[in-house]
Design an enzyme around this catalytic site. Structure first.
Site, PDB file in Angstrom:
ATOM      1  CG  HIS A  12       1.414   5.719   2.404  1.00 25.98           C
ATOM      2  ND1 HIS A  12       0.279   5.264   1.781  1.00 25.98           N
ATOM      3  CD2 HIS A  12       1.758   4.743   3.284  1.00 25.98           C
ATOM      4  CE1 HIS A  12      -0.048   4.064   2.249  1.00 25.98           C
ATOM      5  NE2 HIS A  12       0.828   3.737   3.171  1.00 25.98           N
ATOM      6  CE  LYS A  19      -8.010 -14.317   0.208  1.00 25.86           C
ATOM      7  NZ  LYS A  19      -8.967 -15.344   0.249  1.00 25.86           N
ATOM      8  NE  ARG A  55      -1.571   3.631  10.022  1.00 26.53           N
ATOM      9  CZ  ARG A  55      -1.752   2.808   9.012  1.00 26.53           C
ATOM     10  NH1 ARG A  55      -2.562   3.152   8.029  1.00 26.53           N
ATOM     11  NH2 ARG A  55      -1.164   1.649   8.974  1.00 26.53           N
ATOM     12  CB  SER A 115      -4.116   1.787   1.798  1.00 25.94           C
ATOM     13  OG  SER A 115      -2.971   2.578   1.740  1.00 25.94           O
TER      14      SER A 115
HETATM   15  P1  ADP Z   1      -1.447   0.623   5.068  1.00 18.71           P
HETATM   16  O1  ADP Z   1      -1.154   0.150   6.476  1.00 18.71           O
HETATM   17  O2  ADP Z   1      -2.219   1.903   5.026  1.00 18.71           O
HETATM   18  O3  ADP Z   1      -1.932  -0.414   4.118  1.00 18.71           O
HETATM   19  P2  ADP Z   1       1.290   0.361   4.172  1.00 18.71           P
HETATM   20  O4  ADP Z   1       1.472  -1.054   4.488  1.00 18.71           O
HETATM   21  O5  ADP Z   1       1.564   0.757   2.770  1.00 18.71           O
HETATM   22  O6  ADP Z   1      -0.078   1.056   4.502  1.00 18.71           O
HETATM   23  O7  ADP Z   1       2.161   1.234   5.183  1.00 18.71           O
HETATM   24  C1  ADP Z   1       3.512   1.507   5.062  1.00 18.71           C
HETATM   25  C2  ADP Z   1       3.954   2.265   6.278  1.00 18.71           C
HETATM   26  O8  ADP Z   1       3.311   3.542   6.298  1.00 18.71           O
HETATM   27  C3  ADP Z   1       3.610   1.614   7.606  1.00 18.71           C
HETATM   28  O9  ADP Z   1       4.665   1.874   8.512  1.00 18.71           O
HETATM   29  C4  ADP Z   1       2.351   2.313   8.039  1.00 18.71           C
HETATM   30  O10 ADP Z   1       2.208   2.306   9.441  1.00 18.71           O
HETATM   31  C5  ADP Z   1       2.645   3.720   7.528  1.00 18.71           C
HETATM   32  N1  ADP Z   1       1.432   4.498   7.326  1.00 18.71           N
HETATM   33  C6  ADP Z   1       0.407   4.239   6.503  1.00 18.71           C
HETATM   34  N2  ADP Z   1      -0.544   5.196   6.605  1.00 18.71           N
HETATM   35  C7  ADP Z   1      -0.084   6.106   7.513  1.00 18.71           C
HETATM   36  C8  ADP Z   1      -0.600   7.318   8.084  1.00 18.71           C
HETATM   37  N3  ADP Z   1      -1.801   7.777   7.738  1.00 18.71           N
HETATM   38  N4  ADP Z   1       0.138   7.966   9.000  1.00 18.71           N
HETATM   39  C9  ADP Z   1       1.339   7.472   9.381  1.00 18.71           C
HETATM   40  N5  ADP Z   1       1.887   6.341   8.898  1.00 18.71           N
HETATM   41  C10 ADP Z   1       1.194   5.655   7.974  1.00 18.71           C
END
Ligand code: ADP
Length: 177
Positions: A20, A44, A99, A137
């Site tokens: 992130h 949840k 990703r 995450s």
């Molecule tokens: P996660 O999918 O890890 O729970 P989020 O919902 O918080 O994360 O993701 C927010 C944005 O950040 C999404 O567009 C997700 O694809 C991107 N993202 C999360 N981790 C990465 C990563 N390691 N590399 C590139 N983009 C990422």
């Protein structure tokens, strides 16, 4: 600044990972100001509450070494439609990270639907550095819950927050037994 380009980067950030943060840094190169949106409504059982996720993201931003980057990033919680919140913030782009192929289908649909909601706001996809591309995450939480080391995936500060939270949860569970 008039005519500044504002980007909105929404996510759950439960918790924020090096992936992130890398996307945030890249996004600041293409927008003048970036609003990082921490979604309140996530299924949840998040590991961290909205307020905690917000504080942890803010702490990461505060630790960006370059002030001219750091000062252009704001962190806000939101619980409305992503597109509506992006519009409220005056954003002209929504930033998402991509990703592997696995993210593509979901992101493709979401970008298409968002474009129908407001064709003036573009979704842009950024890829993290290849060191961080596989980080999610969800897996960070699983690894931590099973006693693994998460320091390759999150900052030392975030690793401490996770350790404290999981230690507390395990303590509660042990007390119930
Ligand atoms: P996660 O999918 O890890 O729970 P989020 O919902 O918080 O994360 O993701 C927010 C944005 O950040 C999404 O567009 C997700 O694809 C991107 N993202 C999360 N981790 C990465 C990563 N390691 N590399 C590139 N983009 C990422």
């Amino acid at each position: 600044m008039r005519n500044e380009r504002i980007g909105f980067y929404p996510g759950t950030f439960d918790p924020i990972t090096n992936g992130h943060t890398d996307i945030i840094l890249r996004a600041t190169k293409i927008v003048d100001r970036l609003v990082v949106g921490v979604a309140r409504n996530i299924g949840k059982g998040p590991l961290f509450s909205t307020e905690e996720r917000l504080d942890i993201v803010r702490e990461e931003i505060a630790n960006i070494p370059d002030p001219t980057t750091r000062d252009r990033v704001e962190v806000k919680a939101y619980d409305t439609l992503t597109m509506h919140f992006a519009m409220e913030q005056g954003a002209s782009v929504i930033v998402r990270g991509l990703r592997a192929v696995s993210d593509f289908e979901y992101e493709f649909q979401m970008a298409g639907m968002n474009n129908r909601l407001n064709p003036n706001i573009e979704t842009v996809f950024l890829m993290a550095n290849d060191k961080y591309q596989f980080i999610a995450s969800r897996f960070v939480k699983e690894i931590a819950q099973l006693g693994g080391d998460v320091t390759p995936f999150v900052s030392a500060r975030v690793a401490q927050h996770i350790a404290r939270r999981i230690g507390r949860d395990n303590g509660k569970r042990a007390a119930k037994r």
